[in-house]
Write a protein that holds these residues in place. Structure first.
Motif, mmCIF file in Angstrom:
data_model
loop_
_atom_site.group_PDB
_atom_site.id
_atom_site.type_symbol
_atom_site.label_atom_id
_atom_site.label_comp_id
_atom_site.label_asym_id
_atom_site.label_seq_id
_atom_site.Cartn_x
_atom_site.Cartn_y
_atom_site.Cartn_z
ATOM 1 N N ARG A 199 0.827 -1.207 0.000
ATOM 2 C CA ARG A 199 0.000 0.000 0.000
ATOM 3 C C ARG A 199 0.861 1.256 0.000
ATOM 4 N NH1 ARG A 199 -4.855 1.910 4.207
ATOM 5 N NH2 ARG A 199 -5.099 4.003 3.252
ATOM 6 N N TRP A 200 1.998 1.215 0.715
ATOM 7 C CA TRP A 200 2.771 2.428 0.936
ATOM 8 C C TRP A 200 4.080 2.392 0.145
ATOM 9 C CZ3 TRP A 200 -0.422 5.502 3.362
ATOM 10 C CH2 TRP A 200 -1.329 4.970 4.287
ATOM 11 N N ASP A 228 0.391 6.828 -0.755
ATOM 12 C CA ASP A 228 -0.640 5.818 -0.538
ATOM 13 C C ASP A 228 -1.114 5.344 -1.908
ATOM 14 O OD1 ASP A 228 -2.925 4.338 0.000
ATOM 15 O OD2 ASP A 228 -3.601 5.661 1.612
ATOM 16 N N GLU A 248 3.177 -0.373 7.635
ATOM 17 C CA GLU A 248 3.846 0.900 7.892
ATOM 18 C C GLU A 248 4.439 0.982 9.294
ATOM 19 O OE1 GLU A 248 1.230 4.264 7.866
ATOM 20 O OE2 GLU A 248 -0.429 3.142 8.718
#
Length: 527
Positions: free
Chosen positions: A416-417, A437, A469
């Motif tokens: 996702r990051w 993001d 994260e």
């Protein structure tokens, strides 16, 4: 690539070699000189004085080892070593390399333990470095700068180009390796960074070629490499080592175009080469008239070509080629699969005018000039549908980005990051670190200030936290006012809050490219 450099004489017949030398001699008679000689170092000190980023283009004066002062509070769970690599030496004997991205490798180690931080920086004593240190001047050519000695020093069989071991660094199997675009990797001592020697990673010399960017699959423990072989034809070598260090596979494939490639994509089931239209005019290079950099041409109208192969190539595998819009790629974030669709995330440029063309900034700054930089890098995504002949290349996040990274444990898996250096407007040097993001497209930033410049952010997982994260970002920065560098530690969940701590160095560090985190316990797959 072998120790002779990126252009192999393999495939050149004696007649072709003699014709090459004859043509080169004639060309030099007509043109008078080559176009890629070393620069004068006369203005080096003035660059540091004149520009806030100047220290990034100034050589370090020698090896370092000491316990630096820490400002703020280091996280208790931060235990291990951050290795970094980049060009630390641009000048010798009053001469200077032609490109900011070109210099002898300087490996740094920030070692975090119970007692605090210990810092070490050491030049990689490659054969090139030792020869030139002994001579007190440049002896060998590099990818941006030709060797002294004119035509006959820059054509086969006397081509004088050697590895500088100055781009990436990898800790693997209790050892540390420094890689370059040319030559074999160099092994270093994990504690002292003393150079142990050049290595073929256990393979027979000449079997394969290595580029700077390799990938470690933390789930399987595999270590994947690509490398380029140049000659009358251009081939890519794909080499994979198993978790125990044994050779798992090696294959070589012809490429349909002479592309300059720096990084690639590895997914769970595939490897993908992004053959952007940064082509090499190979004969000018073989004729000894130009360096590799000065032989590059951008042909954006040709578009980019994706070369896709399965990771498991047992029984043979033919590459699949897919067309997409032209975009230049230095570095990838990651690649993954969504069903049978490939998703490839990277920083892409519509035109690499900072590196290729007339007065590109990456070369002009070495002369103290501004140079061109009209097309900054955006966060881009390519989606490749199963069976499609053409892929969709889209901008996810416009802006000015470079040095992308993700949590290394997610190589080839969906993330996702992403973490990346960010700059204002069309500035070439980066002032901020950003967190992208990939689900929402939102970007969170921390800006260090107008006269502070960032490098690649390295994500370090916190052993006490779960989730993608849960960890820290380690970012080396250079302060144009103090003319010193430091390492900033940020919480990856709240990078907008700024650094938790800074490890303050007593000197500047020239531009540093890539980092690699090795945890103290070494339990993660791939160590």
């Amino acid at each position: 690539m072998d120790a002779r450099g990126p252009l192999s004489e393999e495939g050149l017949t004696r007649r072709e070699l003699l014709a090459l030398i004859g043509a080169g001699s004639a060309a030099l008679t007509l043109s008078g000189c080559s176009v890629s000689p070393p620069l004068s170092s006369a203005r080096t000190a003035a660059i540091m004085d004149a520009e806030p980023w100047g220290g990034l283009a100034v050589s370090l004066d020698g090896d370092k080892a000491y316990a630096p002062r820490v400002e703020g509070t280091l996280p208790k769970g931060l235990r291990g070593t951050l290795y970094r690599n980049g060009p630390g030496l641009f000048d010798r004997g009053g001469k200077r390399r032609r490109a900011l991205l070109d210099g002898d490798g300087l490996v740094q180690a920030f070692r975090f333990g119970e007692e605090g931080v210990f810092y070490r920086a050491r030049f990689v004593r490659t054969g090139k470095f030792v020869d030139e240190e002994r001579a007190g001047r440049f002896v060998w050519g590099t990818f941006s700068t030709q060797a002294p000695g004119g035509f006959f020093a820059n054509v086969p069989p006397h081509r004088k180009i050697r590895s500088q071991a100055g781009i990436t660094v990898v800790a693997r199997g209790g050892r540390v390796y420094a890689f370059d675009e040319t030559g074999l990797p160099w092994e270093l001592d994990t504690e002292t960074l003393e150079t142990r020697g050049e290595t073929s990673l256990g393979l027979a010399p000449g079997l394969t070629f290595y580029a700077a960017h390799n990938k470690v699959d933390r789930e399987t423990g595999e270590w994947l490499h690509f490398g380029l072989e140049f000659g009358r034809k251009m081939r890519v070598h794909l080499t994979t080592f198993a978790a125990d260090g044994s050779l798992a596979s090696h294959d070589a494939y012809p490429l349909p175009r002479f592309s300059y490639l720096h990084d690639w994509f590895v997914t769970r089931r595939h490897v993908v080469l992004h053959l952007h239209p940064a082509t090499i005019e190979v004969w000018g290079l073989l004729l000894g008239l130009r360096s590799i950099v000065d032989s590059l041409r951008w042909r954006g109208s040709d578009g980019s070509l994706l070369m896709i192969l399965p990771r498991d190539r047992r029984g043979g595998a033919a590459p699949r080629f897919v067309e997409t819009e032209a975009s230049f790629m230095w570095h990838s974030f990651n690649g993954h699969e969504e069903g049978d669709e490939l998703v490839l995330d990277f920083v892409g440029y519509d035109d690499p005018d900072h590196f290729i063309g007339e007065e590109p900034l990456a070369l002009e700054v070495m002369k103290g000039r501004p140079g061109r930089f009209e097309h900054p890098g955006a966060v881009r995504r390519i989606r490749v549908a199963p069976g499609a002949a053409r892929a969709r290349n889209e901008v996810l996040t416009p802006g000015n980005f470079e040095w992308p990274r993700v949590d290394d444990r997610l190589l080839g898996r969906r993330n996702r990051w992403g973490y990346v250096a960010s700059a204002r407007g069309k500035r070439f040097f980066w002032n901020a670190v950003a967190k992208v993001d990939f689900e929402s497209g939102n970007v969170e930033r921390f800006d260090f200030g107008d006269r502070v410049f960032t490098s690649e952010p390295v994500f370090v997982p916190d052993p006490e936290r779960t989730g993608e994260e849960g960890g820290w970002l380690l970012v080396e920065i250079y302060d144009g006012d103090t003319r010193k560098s430091s390492l900033a530690v940020l919480d990856a969940t709240r990078i907008g809050d700024g650094p938790l701590a800074r490890v303050l160095l007593e000197h500047h560090v020239p531009i540093s490219f890539h980092g690699f985190w090795r945890p103290a316990d070494g339990r993660a797959a791939g160590w």
